[in-house]
Design a protein around this motif. Structure first.
Motif: not given
Length: 386
Positions: A44-59
């Protein structure tokens, strides 16, 4: 895309990735949360051109693919689902979530319009996750919150070999924390000005694992980015943010002075007394500390309407052996409580030079021990009426 994952894993991952979504995105597509499934799990990822966040989970991934969905809506839905496995199916136009008898259908956003996320820079070194979170929490209280003065809203990270220094100031108080870390190269030398809120949120969210990896792409500011990687409650997390531009003020010299007077108090007692007395402190007026030979008295008032005072025991040391150099000191009540609240030592040492000059706080493991200098907090004193 077709996946199955646990409800708690989904909720935690979406909440974390969506926390940095802009409240008023410059373009609507930035309100989206990118969901990408492959053989290793779901990201799951988000980005606003300044800060990005990504988290990887098992599924359990039956069909690989990706989808872009309204992040805040997905966060609200995932938080409200019953405690059962969640099945997610998506195509180019919609995403369907099924959890028990609950079913949601969300319109998909165009993935091809979403900006490319920045690459995580090469690792610069790593720190213990708990120690990093504690260090940031001690420093962030001194960072400014005025967006019109962005250079003061950051925490300056200075790297010299195996030493990392965190420094923040809002011009009225300063905090410096020095910690050791494991650099990729013993000759590493770099600095970065990182948005304080991003750094604080990131450090608190990566304490599930043993280490946090710091990755610095540039030693300059502005176009440089910094990345952090570590484990959270639900999976592996990565954050990048653009560095703040501007010259951080040179305030280290204020941390180094020879005190004329020191006051040692029990940390918990000082916090409790200051909190009670501050209840009657009038806005923009000081909380006064009257210094005696073996105690201090905290005073505050709101005109003639309310007054408060409380005395607590203290070890007062006049270093030149004469009369008390600073018989009274005026503190901003919020600044004093913020400073006292981040010390994890049973005692705290307050060092003074002269009335209306800065006061430096350091931790004391024992009342008669040596002050710990790895964390120093300076507060500019307020002028008291004659």
């Amino acid at each position: 895309m077709k996946i199955r994952l646990e409800r708690d894993v989904l909720a935690e991952a979406v909440q974390w990735a969506a926390r940095s979504l802009p409240t008023r995105p410059s373009v609507p597509i930035l309100a989206g949360l990118l969901v990408r499934a492959d053989a290793t799990g779901v990201t799951f990822s988000s980005f606003d051109y300044e800060t990005s966040a990504q988290i990887h989970v098992n599924a359990t991934v039956t069909d690989e693919g990706e989808a872009l969905i309204s992040g805040r809506l997905l966060a609200d839905i995932s938080r409200s689902l019953p405690a059962k496995p969640v099945d997610i199916v998506s195509d180019d136009s919609k995403m369907e979530l099924t959890c028990g008898s609950a079913r949601f259908t969300l319109q998909a956003l165009p993935v091809n319009e979403y900006p490319s996320l920045p690459e995580m820079p090469e690792s610069t070194g790593s720190l213990p996750s708990d120690g990093f979170a504690h260090a940031v929490a001690q420093v962030v209280v001194a960072a400014g919150r005025d967006e019109l003065l962005p250079v003061f809203t950051g925490i300056r990270i200075e790297i010299e070999g195996d030493q990392v220094s965190l420094l923040a100031t809002d011009r009225y108080r300063m905090a410096l924390k020095e910690i050791t870390w494991d650099p990729q190269s013993p000759q590493t030398s770099a600095n970065a000005l990182v948005p304080a809120k991003v750094l604080s949120d990131t450090a608190k969210s990566m304490t599930a694992g043993e280490k946090v990896t710091l990755s610095l792409a540039s030693t300059g500011a502005g176009d440089g980015i910094i990345g952090f990687e570590g484990d959270g409650a639900a999976g592996r997390r990565q954050t990048t943010t653009r560095l703040l531009d501007g010259e951080f003020p040179k305030v280290r010299h204020i941390m180094n002075f020879a005190p004329a007077l020191t006051v040692r108090v029990n940390t918990a007692e000082a916090i409790a007394a200051a909190r009670r007395v501050a209840l009657v402190a009038e806005r923009n007026t000081s909380l006064r500390m009257l210094i005696n030979e073996s105690s201090i008295t905290l005073e505050a008032a709101t005109g003639d309407q309310a007054q408060a005072s409380e005395a607590i025991e203290a070890v007062v040391n006049q270093l030149d052996g004469g009369e008390i150099a600073v018989p009274a000191a005026g503190f901003n009540p919020t600044y004093l409580l913020d400073a006292l609240g981040v010390f994890d030592t049973p005692y705290v040492n307050l060092a003074f030079t002269a009335p209306s000059k800065p006061c430096q706080l350091t931790g004391l493991p024992e009342l008669d021990g040596e002050p710990l200098t790895d964390y120093r907090h300076v507060i500019m004193l307020m002028r008291l009426p004659a």
